[in-house]
Write a protein that holds these residues in place. Structure first.
Motif, PDB file in Angstrom:
ATOM      1  N   ALA A 195      -3.024 -35.201 -18.327  1.00 17.73           N
ATOM      2  CA  ALA A 195      -2.913 -35.707 -16.949  1.00 17.73           C
ATOM      3  C   ALA A 195      -3.792 -34.894 -16.007  1.00 17.73           C
ATOM      4  CB  ALA A 195      -1.456 -35.666 -16.487  1.00 17.73           C
ATOM      5  N   THR A 196      -3.848 -33.592 -16.226  1.00 15.74           N
ATOM      6  CA  THR A 196      -4.683 -32.729 -15.396  1.00 15.74           C
ATOM      7  C   THR A 196      -6.148 -33.088 -15.541  1.00 15.74           C
ATOM      8  OG1 THR A 196      -3.089 -30.908 -15.607  1.00 15.74           O
ATOM      9  CG2 THR A 196      -5.328 -30.341 -14.915  1.00 15.74           C
ATOM     10  N   LEU A 197      -6.617 -33.220 -16.781  1.00 17.90           N
ATOM     11  CA  LEU A 197      -8.006 -33.591 -17.038  1.00 17.90           C
ATOM     12  C   LEU A 197      -8.349 -34.933 -16.407  1.00 17.90           C
ATOM     13  CD1 LEU A 197      -8.450 -32.550 -20.779  1.00 17.90           C
ATOM     14  CD2 LEU A 197      -9.885 -31.784 -18.895  1.00 17.90           C
ATOM     15  N   ALA A 198      -7.498 -35.920 -16.663  1.00 14.40           N
ATOM     16  CA  ALA A 198      -7.792 -37.273 -16.199  1.00 14.40           C
ATOM     17  C   ALA A 198      -7.849 -37.349 -14.678  1.00 14.40           C
ATOM     18  CB  ALA A 198      -6.743 -38.249 -16.743  1.00 14.40           C
ATOM     19  N   ALA A 211      -6.546 -42.474 -14.856  1.00 11.67           N
ATOM     20  CA  ALA A 211      -5.669 -41.304 -14.854  1.00 11.67           C
ATOM     21  C   ALA A 211      -4.202 -41.722 -14.770  1.00 11.67           C
ATOM     22  CB  ALA A 211      -6.033 -40.388 -13.686  1.00 11.67           C
ATOM     23  N   ALA A 212      -3.911 -42.725 -13.953  1.00  8.31           N
ATOM     24  CA  ALA A 212      -2.536 -43.207 -13.839  1.00  8.31           C
ATOM     25  C   ALA A 212      -2.046 -43.768 -15.170  1.00  8.31           C
ATOM     26  CB  ALA A 212      -2.447 -44.267 -12.749  1.00  8.31           C
ATOM     27  N   GLY A 269      -1.254 -40.913 -17.524  1.00 13.56           N
ATOM     28  CA  GLY A 269       0.045 -40.318 -17.247  1.00 13.56           C
ATOM     29  C   GLY A 269       1.182 -41.147 -17.823  1.00 13.56           C
ATOM     30  N   PHE A 270       1.100 -42.466 -17.689  1.00  7.70           N
ATOM     31  CA  PHE A 270       2.124 -43.344 -18.247  1.00  7.70           C
ATOM     32  C   PHE A 270       2.175 -43.210 -19.766  1.00  7.70           C
ATOM     33  CE2 PHE A 270       3.390 -47.354 -20.175  1.00  7.70           C
ATOM     34  CZ  PHE A 270       4.604 -47.614 -19.542  1.00  7.70           C
ATOM     35  N   CYS A 271       1.005 -43.147 -20.380  1.00  6.16           N
ATOM     36  CA  CYS A 271       0.944 -43.060 -21.845  1.00  6.16           C
ATOM     37  C   CYS A 271       1.589 -41.775 -22.347  1.00  6.16           C
ATOM     38  CB  CYS A 271      -0.503 -43.129 -22.316  1.00  6.16           C
ATOM     39  SG  CYS A 271      -1.263 -44.762 -22.219  1.00  6.16           S
ATOM     40  N   GLY A 316       0.471 -32.330 -13.382  1.00  9.02           N
ATOM     41  CA  GLY A 316      -0.922 -32.393 -13.806  1.00  9.02           C
ATOM     42  C   GLY A 316      -1.792 -33.106 -12.789  1.00  9.02           C
ATOM     43  N   PHE A 317      -1.288 -34.186 -12.229  1.00 11.60           N
ATOM     44  CA  PHE A 317      -2.033 -34.900 -11.184  1.00 11.60           C
ATOM     45  C   PHE A 317      -2.283 -33.991  -9.980  1.00 11.60           C
ATOM     46  CE2 PHE A 317      -0.457 -39.417 -12.466  1.00 11.60           C
ATOM     47  CZ  PHE A 317      -1.292 -39.376 -13.568  1.00 11.60           C
ATOM     48  N   ALA A 318      -1.238 -33.264  -9.574  1.00 13.02           N
ATOM     49  CA  ALA A 318      -1.370 -32.379  -8.412  1.00 13.02           C
ATOM     50  C   ALA A 318      -2.355 -31.244  -8.694  1.00 13.02           C
ATOM     51  CB  ALA A 318       0.004 -31.813  -8.035  1.00 13.02           C
TER      52      ALA A 318
END
Length: 237
Positions: free
Chosen positions: A123-126, A148-149, A152-154, A169-171
Motif C-alpha cells: 500500500a505504501t509503494l502504490a 493504489a486503492a 489496498g483492497f486486494c 501505508g497510504f498515509a
C-alpha cells in the motif's frame, strides 16, 4: 495490537472479516487471480504507468519544461523506495502480527508472510507512486491513485493486512511524496536539465523533435523570420 478483538466489535477486525470473507465465497480461480494482482500485478501496472508518463513528459515543448516534468516523474518511484525504507523502523516498533496469525478464520491467499503487518509495504509503494504521478501529471496521477486503492483492497482481501495497515501505508506514502517533494525537485531538476543537454542521453529527458516552432515576433527591430530559443521559458506562464 496483537490482541485485537476477534468477535467483530473492533471495526478494523470487522471490516477485515467483511472484505476477506469475499474470498471464501469466490471461486478458486478468482482468488488466485486476486492474489497475483495484489502481490505483483498492480505493482507491475504502476511501473508501466510511470514509464508511460515519463515518455509523454519528454515531449514537452522546451527543455526547461521537459526537465522539470521528468524530474517529477522520477520522484514518484524514488519516493516509493524512501517510503518503504521509512516503514522498516515503523514495523519494528509496532510489531503487529499479520491478521491470519491472530484470527484463524481469516482466509489466507498467499504463503510466506512472516514479517509484521503494520504498515503495508504494498500500500505504501502504490500510494507513493500514485501521489508522485499526481504531482507530475493529474491524469496519470488519478489512474495511479485508483490502482493504489485497488491494491489496498486486494491486501485485505488476501488476508495479509488489516484495513488500518493499508490506511497507514497510504498515509506514509503520501506524506513522503509531499513533504520531501520540494527538496527532491530542487535536486532532480538541475540533474535532468544537465542530462537533457547531453548529445547522447538527452532523449531521456527531452524529445527535441517536438520542440515548438515559434511564431514570427512582432515589434520594432524584429525581423519576420526571427524565432525564439526553444530552451527559453515562458516567464509569464
Amino acid at each position: 495490537m496483537a490482541g485485537l478483538d476477534e468477535s467483530g466489535s473492533n471495526p478494523d477486525v470487522s471490516l477485515l472479516y467483511d472484505i476477506n470473507g469475499l474470498a471464501k465465497d469466490s471461486p478458486s480461480w478468482f482468488d488466485d487471480a486476486m492474489a497475483f494482482v495484489g502481490e505483483y500485478g498492480l505493482l507491475i501496472a504502476l511501473v508501466l504507468l510511470v514509464v508511460w508518463c515519463w515518455w509523454g513528459q519528454r515531449r514537452r515543448g522546451t527543455l526547461d519544461d521537459a526537465a522539470s516534468s521528468v524530474a517529477a516523474v522520477v520522484w514518484a518511484p524514488l519516493a516509493a523506495g524512501i517510503a518503504v525504507l521509512v516503514n522498516v523502523p515503523i514495523r519494528g516498533f509496532v510489531e503487529r502480527p499479520r491478521p491470519f496469525r491472530d484470527h484463524p478464520g481469516v482466509e489466507l491467499l498467499v504463503d510466506g508472510k512472516t514479517d509484521y503487518s503494520f504498515v503495508s509495504d504494498h500500500a505504501t509503494l502504490a500510494m507513493a507512486v500514485g501521489a508522485g504521478l499526481f504531482v507530475a501529471n493529474r491524469k496519470f496521477g488519478l489512474v495511479g491513485l485508483a490502482l493504489a486503492a485497488v491494491e489496498g483492497f486486494c491486501r485485505v482481501f488476501m488476508g495479509v493486512h488489516y484495513p488500518t495497515d493499508v490506511v497507514g501505508g497510504f498515509a506514509l506514502g503520501t506524506a513522503v511524496v509531499l513533504l520531501l517533494s520540494p527538496l527532491a525537485m530542487a535536486l532532480l531538476t538541475p540533474l535532468t536539465k544537465m542530462i537533457g543537454r547531453s548529445a547522447r542521453a538527452g532523449w531521456l529527458v527531452w524529445d527535441r523533435k517536438v520542440a515548438p516552432v515559434a511564431a514570427p515576433l512582432s515589434g520594432p527591430g524584429t525581423s519576420s523570420g526571427a524565432t525564439a530559443d526553444p530552451d527559453e521559458r515562458d516567464l509569464a506562464a
